[in-house]
Design an enzyme around this catalytic site. Structure first.
Site, PDB file in Angstrom:
ATOM      1  N   ARG A 158       0.842  -1.200   0.000  1.00 51.77           N
ATOM      2  CA  ARG A 158       0.000   0.000   0.000  1.00 51.77           C
ATOM      3  C   ARG A 158       0.880   1.253   0.000  1.00 51.77           C
ATOM      4  O   ARG A 158       0.537   2.267  -0.578  1.00 51.77           O
ATOM      5  CB  ARG A 158      -0.906   0.023   1.234  1.00 51.77           C
ATOM      6  CG  ARG A 158      -1.979  -1.044   1.206  1.00 51.77           C
ATOM      7  CD  ARG A 158      -2.933  -0.910   2.381  1.00 51.77           C
ATOM      8  NE  ARG A 158      -3.971  -1.935   2.326  1.00 51.77           N
ATOM      9  CZ  ARG A 158      -3.861  -3.130   2.879  1.00 51.77           C
ATOM     10  NH1 ARG A 158      -2.776  -3.459   3.543  1.00 51.77           N
ATOM     11  NH2 ARG A 158      -4.834  -3.999   2.778  1.00 51.77           N
ATOM     12  N   ASP A 183     -11.308  -4.356   7.797  1.00 48.71           N
ATOM     13  CA  ASP A 183     -10.455  -5.347   8.474  1.00 48.71           C
ATOM     14  C   ASP A 183     -11.279  -6.225   9.427  1.00 48.71           C
ATOM     15  O   ASP A 183     -11.113  -7.441   9.462  1.00 48.71           O
ATOM     16  CB  ASP A 183      -9.301  -4.652   9.230  1.00 48.71           C
ATOM     17  CG  ASP A 183      -8.285  -4.025   8.273  1.00 48.71           C
ATOM     18  OD1 ASP A 183      -8.119  -4.545   7.154  1.00 48.71           O
ATOM     19  OD2 ASP A 183      -7.647  -3.019   8.635  1.00 48.71           O
ATOM     20  N   ARG A 217     -13.383  -8.732   7.429  1.00 52.55           N
ATOM     21  CA  ARG A 217     -12.621  -9.921   7.006  1.00 52.55           C
ATOM     22  C   ARG A 217     -12.445 -10.890   8.172  1.00 52.55           C
ATOM     23  O   ARG A 217     -12.685 -12.095   8.050  1.00 52.55           O
ATOM     24  CB  ARG A 217     -11.249  -9.484   6.474  1.00 52.55           C
ATOM     25  CG  ARG A 217     -11.379  -8.793   5.140  1.00 52.55           C
ATOM     26  CD  ARG A 217     -10.065  -8.300   4.574  1.00 52.55           C
ATOM     27  NE  ARG A 217     -10.309  -7.794   3.222  1.00 52.55           N
ATOM     28  CZ  ARG A 217      -9.631  -6.828   2.636  1.00 52.55           C
ATOM     29  NH1 ARG A 217      -8.633  -6.245   3.265  1.00 52.55           N
ATOM     30  NH2 ARG A 217      -9.931  -6.449   1.403  1.00 52.55           N
ATOM     31  N   HIS A 248      -4.061   0.300   8.860  1.00 54.50           N
ATOM     32  CA  HIS A 248      -4.828  -0.599   7.987  1.00 54.50           C
ATOM     33  C   HIS A 248      -4.027  -1.863   7.661  1.00 54.50           C
ATOM     34  O   HIS A 248      -2.824  -1.812   7.485  1.00 54.50           O
ATOM     35  CB  HIS A 248      -5.151   0.180   6.710  1.00 54.50           C
ATOM     36  CG  HIS A 248      -5.959  -0.569   5.716  1.00 54.50           C
ATOM     37  ND1 HIS A 248      -6.860  -1.544   6.061  1.00 54.50           N
ATOM     38  CD2 HIS A 248      -6.026  -0.468   4.358  1.00 54.50           C
ATOM     39  CE1 HIS A 248      -7.433  -2.003   4.954  1.00 54.50           C
ATOM     40  NE2 HIS A 248      -6.941  -1.377   3.918  1.00 54.50           N
TER      41      HIS A 248
HETATM   42  N1  LIG Z   1      -9.192   1.739   2.669  1.00 50.97           N
HETATM   43  C1  LIG Z   1      -9.367   0.528   2.208  1.00 50.97           C
HETATM   44  O1  LIG Z   1      -9.630  -0.389   2.970  1.00 50.97           O
HETATM   45  C2  LIG Z   1      -9.297   0.263   0.728  1.00 50.97           C
HETATM   46  C3  LIG Z   1      -9.813  -0.923   0.169  1.00 50.97           C
HETATM   47  C4  LIG Z   1      -9.767  -1.100  -1.221  1.00 50.97           C
HETATM   48  C5  LIG Z   1      -9.200  -0.123  -2.049  1.00 50.97           C
HETATM   49  N2  LIG Z   1      -8.670   0.993  -1.469  1.00 50.97           N
HETATM   50  C6  LIG Z   1      -8.071   2.052  -2.274  1.00 50.97           C
HETATM   51  O2  LIG Z   1      -9.102   2.775  -2.927  1.00 50.97           O
HETATM   52  C7  LIG Z   1      -8.587   3.388  -4.124  1.00 50.97           C
HETATM   53  C8  LIG Z   1      -9.495   3.064  -5.310  1.00 50.97           C
HETATM   54  O3  LIG Z   1      -9.477   1.678  -5.597  1.00 50.97           O
HETATM   55  P1  LIG Z   1     -10.283   1.101  -6.849  1.00 50.97           P
HETATM   56  O4  LIG Z   1     -10.115  -0.359  -6.821  1.00 50.97           O
HETATM   57  O5  LIG Z   1     -11.642   1.703  -6.894  1.00 50.97           O
HETATM   58  O6  LIG Z   1      -9.405   1.716  -8.064  1.00 50.97           O
HETATM   59  P2  LIG Z   1      -9.891   1.979  -9.559  1.00 50.97           P
HETATM   60  O7  LIG Z   1      -8.662   2.135 -10.389  1.00 50.97           O
HETATM   61  O8  LIG Z   1     -10.906   0.965  -9.968  1.00 50.97           O
HETATM   62  O9  LIG Z   1     -10.643   3.389  -9.459  1.00 50.97           O
HETATM   63  C9  LIG Z   1      -9.991   4.583  -9.167  1.00 50.97           C
HETATM   64  C10 LIG Z   1     -10.719   5.687  -9.933  1.00 50.97           C
HETATM   65  O10 LIG Z   1     -10.177   6.948  -9.506  1.00 50.97           O
HETATM   66  C11 LIG Z   1     -10.221   7.797 -10.648  1.00 50.97           C
HETATM   67  N3  LIG Z   1      -9.337   8.943 -10.454  1.00 50.97           N
HETATM   68  C12 LIG Z   1      -7.979   8.987 -10.499  1.00 50.97           C
HETATM   69  N4  LIG Z   1      -7.561  10.248 -10.271  1.00 50.97           N
HETATM   70  C13 LIG Z   1      -8.665  11.005 -10.073  1.00 50.97           C
HETATM   71  C14 LIG Z   1      -8.873  12.367  -9.770  1.00 50.97           C
HETATM   72  N5  LIG Z   1      -7.862  13.224  -9.648  1.00 50.97           N
HETATM   73  N6  LIG Z   1     -10.140  12.804  -9.631  1.00 50.97           N
HETATM   74  C15 LIG Z   1     -11.204  11.941  -9.763  1.00 50.97           C
HETATM   75  N7  LIG Z   1     -11.050  10.641 -10.025  1.00 50.97           N
HETATM   76  C16 LIG Z   1      -9.805  10.179 -10.186  1.00 50.97           C
HETATM   77  C17 LIG Z   1      -9.797   6.900 -11.795  1.00 50.97           C
HETATM   78  O11 LIG Z   1     -10.157   7.449 -13.054  1.00 50.97           O
HETATM   79  C18 LIG Z   1     -10.522   5.604 -11.451  1.00 50.97           C
HETATM   80  O12 LIG Z   1     -11.773   5.522 -12.104  1.00 50.97           O
HETATM   81  C19 LIG Z   1      -7.154   2.841  -4.264  1.00 50.97           C
HETATM   82  O13 LIG Z   1      -6.239   3.780  -3.753  1.00 50.97           O
HETATM   83  C20 LIG Z   1      -7.168   1.587  -3.405  1.00 50.97           C
HETATM   84  O14 LIG Z   1      -5.888   1.231  -2.951  1.00 50.97           O
HETATM   85  C21 LIG Z   1      -8.723   1.200  -0.123  1.00 50.97           C
END
Ligand SMILES: NC(=O)c1ccc[n+]([C@@H]2O[C@H](COP(=O)([O-])OP(=O)(O)OC[C@H]3O[C@@H](n4cnc5c(N)ncnc54)[C@H](O)[C@@H]3O)[C@@H](O)[C@H]2O)c1
Length: 310
Positions: free
Chosen positions: A88, A148, A151, A175
């Protein structure tokens, strides 16, 4: 009530669908930088309204923040997800820039909004949103603990062959691999889990939970979205419906648990003002030690953000 979800990728679109199915607000705006993506997904979700029987209106916009004006809650999911072999933390600089620019835009149109960050590395991205928004700590939080614990609870339910609904738990810390599990506070309909499973079994479930995100990245080549999207939606719903739910969320600590100026997961009460209060648990020496180690690793990453000229 109005909610904005930034990022119409896997997590953002799932979260929008769950918010709508829960009727968590009058409207949910989905925003992305990719032309047409948010419009398309929001329209698809809206067309499920007659089937799933909800009223929450969903619509999408391409980078037009004026449409997000006066949002009560904003969920930030924009940013790169992990790919196989990445931690991450590898995402830190890229995602910090994205979270900063998104937060700037959001605050311009919704200065009093409550921000829920999902982008990774979670604890540090929550710090970035806090710095940029200049909002009080009660209005900026991160989603990690619900995922978390989700899960962990699912694995316990599998092991005992019981309903996941009846497994309750809370955890602390950063996390994923940095989480601090609290088996003392894990119960199955009030029965302490230690009466139902051996210490070895509980330890192996905790280990699987710690790397639960990595297990899915390995299987799918990208990070999870169903459970993360639902978890963020539950937090937003607790706020828009003033539910006063007790949930583990990433927040800025100002002396609680003996920690200052660090963003880590702790149990909080979530209601219409955001973080209504932080619940301080009495920890054993070993739990405290694990929490401090977790907070130290988050602080190291917060330093990286500080050096990026915020
Ligand atoms: N906190 C958690 O537990 C957790 C769990 C899963 C994923 N995540 C995180 O969430 C984020 C998104 O994951 P995902 O699987 O949806 O990714 P994804 O690639 O499917 O979607 C990300 C989206 O963000 C958009 N984007 C990028 N820059 C942008 C901006 N400046 N303004 C607006 N939109 C923008 C992209 O076009 C894309 O559609 C990642 O950083 C991932 O690591 C966190």
């Amino acid at each position: 009530m109005k909610i904005t979800v930034v990022g119409a990728g896997n997590v953002g679109a799932t979260c929008t669908a769950v918010l709508a199915q829960q009727d968590a607000a009058d409207e949910v705006v989905l925003l992305d930088i990719k032309d047409g993506l948010a419009e398309g997904k929001a329209l698809d979700i809206w067309q499920s309204a007659p089937i799933d029987r909800f009223d929450t209106k969903t619509y999408g916009v391409t980078n037009d923040y004026s449409q997000t004006a006066n949002s009560n809650v904003v969920i930030i999911t924009s940013g790169l997800p992990r790919k196989s072999g990445m931690s991450r933390d590898d995402l830190i600089e890229t995602n910090a820039k994205i979270v900063k620019s998104v937060t700037d835009n959001i605050i311009q149109y919704s200065p009093y909004t409550i921000i829920i960050v999902v982008s990774n590395p979670l604890d540090v991205m929550t710090y970035q949103a806090y710095l940029t928004s200049k909002s009080p700590r009660t209005r900026v939080m991160g989603m990690a603990g619900i995922l978390d614990t989700g899960r962990y609870r699912a694995f316990i339910a599998d092991e005992l062959n019981v309903s996941p609904k009846d497994v309750q738990s809370i955890l602390l810390g950063g996390h994923g691999d940095m989480m601090v599990p609290l088996p003392r506070y894990t119960a199955v309909s009030g029965i302490p889990v230690s009466e139902l499973l051996t210490k070895e079994k509980i330890d192996s479930i905790i280990e699987r939970t710690r790397f639960g995100g990595g297990e899915l990245v390995k299987l799918m080549g990208t990070s999870a979205w169903y459970a993360p999207g639902s978890a963020a939606a539950r937090m937003a719903e607790a706020i828009t419906k003033n539910q006063m739910r007790v949930l583990p969320c990433c927040v800025k600590l100002e002396g609680e648990y003996g920690l200052e100026n660090v963003f880590v997961g702790v149990p909080v009460v979530l209601g219409k003002n955001g973080i209504e209060r932080i619940i301080e648990l009495k920890l054993t020496d070993s739990e405290k030690e694990q929490l401090y180690q977790s907070a130290d690793s988050v602080k190291e990453m917060m330093d990286v953000v500080d050096k990026m000229k915020n």
